[in-house]
Design an enzyme around this catalytic site. Structure first.
Site, PDB file in Angstrom:
ATOM      1  N   THR A  14     -15.790  -5.854 -49.598  1.00 50.89           N
ATOM      2  CA  THR A  14     -16.905  -5.327 -48.811  1.00 50.89           C
ATOM      3  C   THR A  14     -18.180  -6.121 -49.022  1.00 50.89           C
ATOM      4  O   THR A  14     -19.000  -6.243 -48.110  1.00 50.89           O
ATOM      5  CB  THR A  14     -17.143  -3.850 -49.175  1.00 50.89           C
ATOM      6  OG1 THR A  14     -15.948  -3.108 -48.962  1.00 50.89           O
ATOM      7  CG2 THR A  14     -18.258  -3.238 -48.343  1.00 50.89           C
ATOM      8  N   TYR A  27     -15.459  -1.973 -40.611  1.00 53.62           N
ATOM      9  CA  TYR A  27     -15.903  -3.335 -40.897  1.00 53.62           C
ATOM     10  C   TYR A  27     -14.694  -4.140 -41.347  1.00 53.62           C
ATOM     11  O   TYR A  27     -13.639  -3.599 -41.692  1.00 53.62           O
ATOM     12  CB  TYR A  27     -16.995  -3.363 -41.966  1.00 53.62           C
ATOM     13  CG  TYR A  27     -16.515  -2.951 -43.337  1.00 53.62           C
ATOM     14  CD1 TYR A  27     -16.088  -3.899 -44.262  1.00 53.62           C
ATOM     15  CD2 TYR A  27     -16.471  -1.609 -43.700  1.00 53.62           C
ATOM     16  CE1 TYR A  27     -15.631  -3.523 -45.509  1.00 53.62           C
ATOM     17  CE2 TYR A  27     -16.020  -1.221 -44.944  1.00 53.62           C
ATOM     18  CZ  TYR A  27     -15.603  -2.183 -45.846  1.00 53.62           C
ATOM     19  OH  TYR A  27     -15.142  -1.803 -47.077  1.00 53.62           O
ATOM     20  N   SER A  60      -9.737  -5.914 -51.210  1.00 48.77           N
ATOM     21  CA  SER A  60      -9.104  -5.853 -52.532  1.00 48.77           C
ATOM     22  C   SER A  60      -7.843  -5.011 -52.543  1.00 48.77           C
ATOM     23  O   SER A  60      -7.059  -5.080 -53.495  1.00 48.77           O
ATOM     24  CB  SER A  60     -10.092  -5.335 -53.584  1.00 48.77           C
ATOM     25  OG  SER A  60     -10.415  -3.982 -53.390  1.00 48.77           O
ATOM     26  N   GLN A  61      -7.575  -4.237 -51.477  1.00 46.26           N
ATOM     27  CA  GLN A  61      -6.300  -3.545 -51.397  1.00 46.26           C
ATOM     28  C   GLN A  61      -5.136  -4.532 -51.280  1.00 46.26           C
ATOM     29  O   GLN A  61      -3.987  -4.185 -51.569  1.00 46.26           O
ATOM     30  CB  GLN A  61      -6.284  -2.561 -50.208  1.00 46.26           C
ATOM     31  CG  GLN A  61      -6.231  -3.220 -48.835  1.00 46.26           C
ATOM     32  CD  GLN A  61      -7.602  -3.599 -48.313  1.00 46.26           C
ATOM     33  OE1 GLN A  61      -8.600  -3.556 -49.045  1.00 46.26           O
ATOM     34  NE2 GLN A  61      -7.692  -3.944 -47.040  1.00 46.26           N
ATOM     35  N   THR A  93     -14.093  -3.150 -54.032  1.00 47.23           N
ATOM     36  CA  THR A  93     -14.211  -2.073 -55.017  1.00 47.23           C
ATOM     37  C   THR A  93     -12.922  -1.270 -55.203  1.00 47.23           C
ATOM     38  O   THR A  93     -12.750  -0.620 -56.229  1.00 47.23           O
ATOM     39  CB  THR A  93     -15.338  -1.106 -54.622  1.00 47.23           C
ATOM     40  OG1 THR A  93     -15.051  -0.534 -53.334  1.00 47.23           O
ATOM     41  CG2 THR A  93     -16.675  -1.828 -54.575  1.00 47.23           C
ATOM     42  N   ASP A  94     -12.002  -1.312 -54.223  1.00 51.12           N
ATOM     43  CA  ASP A  94     -10.821  -0.447 -54.310  1.00 51.12           C
ATOM     44  C   ASP A  94      -9.969  -0.738 -55.533  1.00 51.12           C
ATOM     45  O   ASP A  94      -9.399   0.184 -56.131  1.00 51.12           O
ATOM     46  CB  ASP A  94      -9.970  -0.582 -53.044  1.00 51.12           C
ATOM     47  CG  ASP A  94     -10.539   0.188 -51.865  1.00 51.12           C
ATOM     48  OD1 ASP A  94     -11.524   0.927 -52.056  1.00 51.12           O
ATOM     49  OD2 ASP A  94      -9.996   0.059 -50.750  1.00 51.12           O
ATOM     50  N   LYS A 166     -13.400   3.693 -60.184  1.00 47.36           N
ATOM     51  CA  LYS A 166     -14.019   4.104 -58.932  1.00 47.36           C
ATOM     52  C   LYS A 166     -13.770   5.590 -58.775  1.00 47.36           C
ATOM     53  O   LYS A 166     -12.629   6.028 -58.651  1.00 47.36           O
ATOM     54  CB  LYS A 166     -13.444   3.323 -57.748  1.00 47.36           C
ATOM     55  CG  LYS A 166     -14.181   3.584 -56.441  1.00 47.36           C
ATOM     56  CD  LYS A 166     -13.655   2.692 -55.322  1.00 47.36           C
ATOM     57  CE  LYS A 166     -14.432   2.933 -54.031  1.00 47.36           C
ATOM     58  NZ  LYS A 166     -13.967   2.046 -52.925  1.00 47.36           N
ATOM     59  N   GLU A 284       4.048  20.860 -74.961  1.00 50.07           N
ATOM     60  CA  GLU A 284       4.586  21.557 -73.792  1.00 50.07           C
ATOM     61  C   GLU A 284       5.492  20.644 -72.969  1.00 50.07           C
ATOM     62  O   GLU A 284       6.579  21.035 -72.530  1.00 50.07           O
ATOM     63  CB  GLU A 284       3.441  22.064 -72.913  1.00 50.07           C
ATOM     64  CG  GLU A 284       3.905  22.750 -71.629  1.00 50.07           C
ATOM     65  CD  GLU A 284       2.752  23.061 -70.686  1.00 50.07           C
ATOM     66  OE1 GLU A 284       3.024  23.647 -69.628  1.00 50.07           O
ATOM     67  OE2 GLU A 284       1.603  22.717 -70.998  1.00 50.07           O
TER      68      GLU A 284
END
Length: 328
Positions: A14, A27, A60-61, A93-94, A166, A284
């Site tokens: 971005t 975008y 970044s994905q 940022t992802d 994030k 547990e």
């Protein structure tokens, strides 16, 4: 006095994105060249010698093994160059927290390596990219930034790679640090560290692997059965991270299937789908009997990176894997 020499490694995201509208939601990432971004920083009068290299121009994905390998190699080159005082990586940022941790675990904690990004594209009202970039220059050029490992600079805040995440989809202050919080506050003209460097002389924890094994994240949900676990094993997963309910829990049938995966040689780490909190070893869930590993402070995304590095090093025994997660 000579201006600090900083290597800039661009991957897109971005921060280099353009939407063609000041108010639109859509975008395209990676549309602005690193040379154009560097020229804008220079025009601000910031006293630094910026040396740009474009690694990729993607969201970044889509970042993966090829881009990570190039980044790692270029950072090593910069670390070996005595004229370079620090490295800035522009990044979406992802997956910034994943890239930051991967590099943090495979690089010496010497010269500062700083990831910067943006929550809004360059042509949006209130775009944050150039301020984050300018802040990154301030951090990368500061001698006190050394020996802290890989850093992420977003929203006037400096985070350690092991703590950053994030935590919001679109907020301008989307990044948080857990469990230790931020390391410093920064503006283009000031930098206030909250403590001394804690990793002086620390070497890379892991050698750069020849490949990153397939490790999948399984998100737990009410009413699910064991079929997703079987599917992950069927496609050759060499490790599984559970993004569990609460403190890393899941339906008993799923936990049983994960325990069977461990017995077949596939390590399993329990993390949480909850935004924040520790996942400790659990009576547990019966971690001891099932051979499951507690992720401690790492969320699913970063637990996957660490587990993949461990598997790549041949570390799959639950006790040995747990010891590595306990060190984070």
């Amino acid at each position: 006095m000579q201006a600090p020499h900083i290597r800039i490694l661009a991957t897109g995201g971005t921060i280099a994105g353009s939407g063609g509208s000041a108010f639109g939601n859509g975008y395209s990432p990676g549309q602005i060249s690193v040379e154009a971004m560097v020229a804008e920083i220079r025009a601000l009068g910031i006293d630094a010698s910026l040396d740009p290299i474009e690694i990729a121009s993607i969201g970044s994905q889509d970042i993966g093994w090829a881009e990570w390998g190039l980044l790692h190699a270029e950072v090593l080159r910069a670390q070996a160059d005595e004229t370079i005082c620090g490295v800035i990586i522009t990044h979406g940022t992802d997956t910034a927290e994943e890239t930051a941790l991967l590099l943090d675990l495979t690089l010496d904690a010497g010269k500062p390596v700083v990831l910067v990004g943006a929550m809004r594209p360059a042509d949006a009202v209130g775009s944050d990219g150039m301020r984050n970039f300018a802040n990154g220059v301030r951090v990368a050029s500061d001698p006190a930034s050394a020996d802290r490992g890989v850093l992420v600079v977003m929203g006037d805040t400096v985070f350690a790679a092991r703590d950053v995440r994030k935590a919001a989809t679109s907020n301008i202050d989307a990044f948080k640090g857990f469990p230790r919080g931020p390391l410093a506050r920064v503006t283009p003209t000031s930098l206030d560290w909250f403590g001394p460097a804690a990793r002086v002389g620390e070497k890379a924890r892991f050698a750069w692997p020849q490949r990153l094994p397939r490790v999948a994240i399984l998100t737990a949900g009410a009413g699910m059965d064991a079929k997703p676990v079987e599917a992950m094993l069927g496609i050759g997963c060499e490790g599984i991270v559970l993004a569990g309910m609460g403190q890393g829990n899941a339906p008993r049938v799923v936990l049983d299937a994960l325990g069977a995966a461990v017995r077949s040689g596939v390590p399993v780490v329990r993390s949480s789908r909850v935004d924040e909190g520790m996942v400790d070893r659990n009576v547990e869930v019966d971690d001891d009997a099932r051979g499951l590993v507690a992720a401690r402070a790492l969320g699913p995304a970063k637990a996957r990176i660490l587990l993949a590095l461990l598997v790549a090093q041949g570390i799959t025994d639950p006790a040995a894997v747990q010891a590595e997660f306990d060190r984070r």
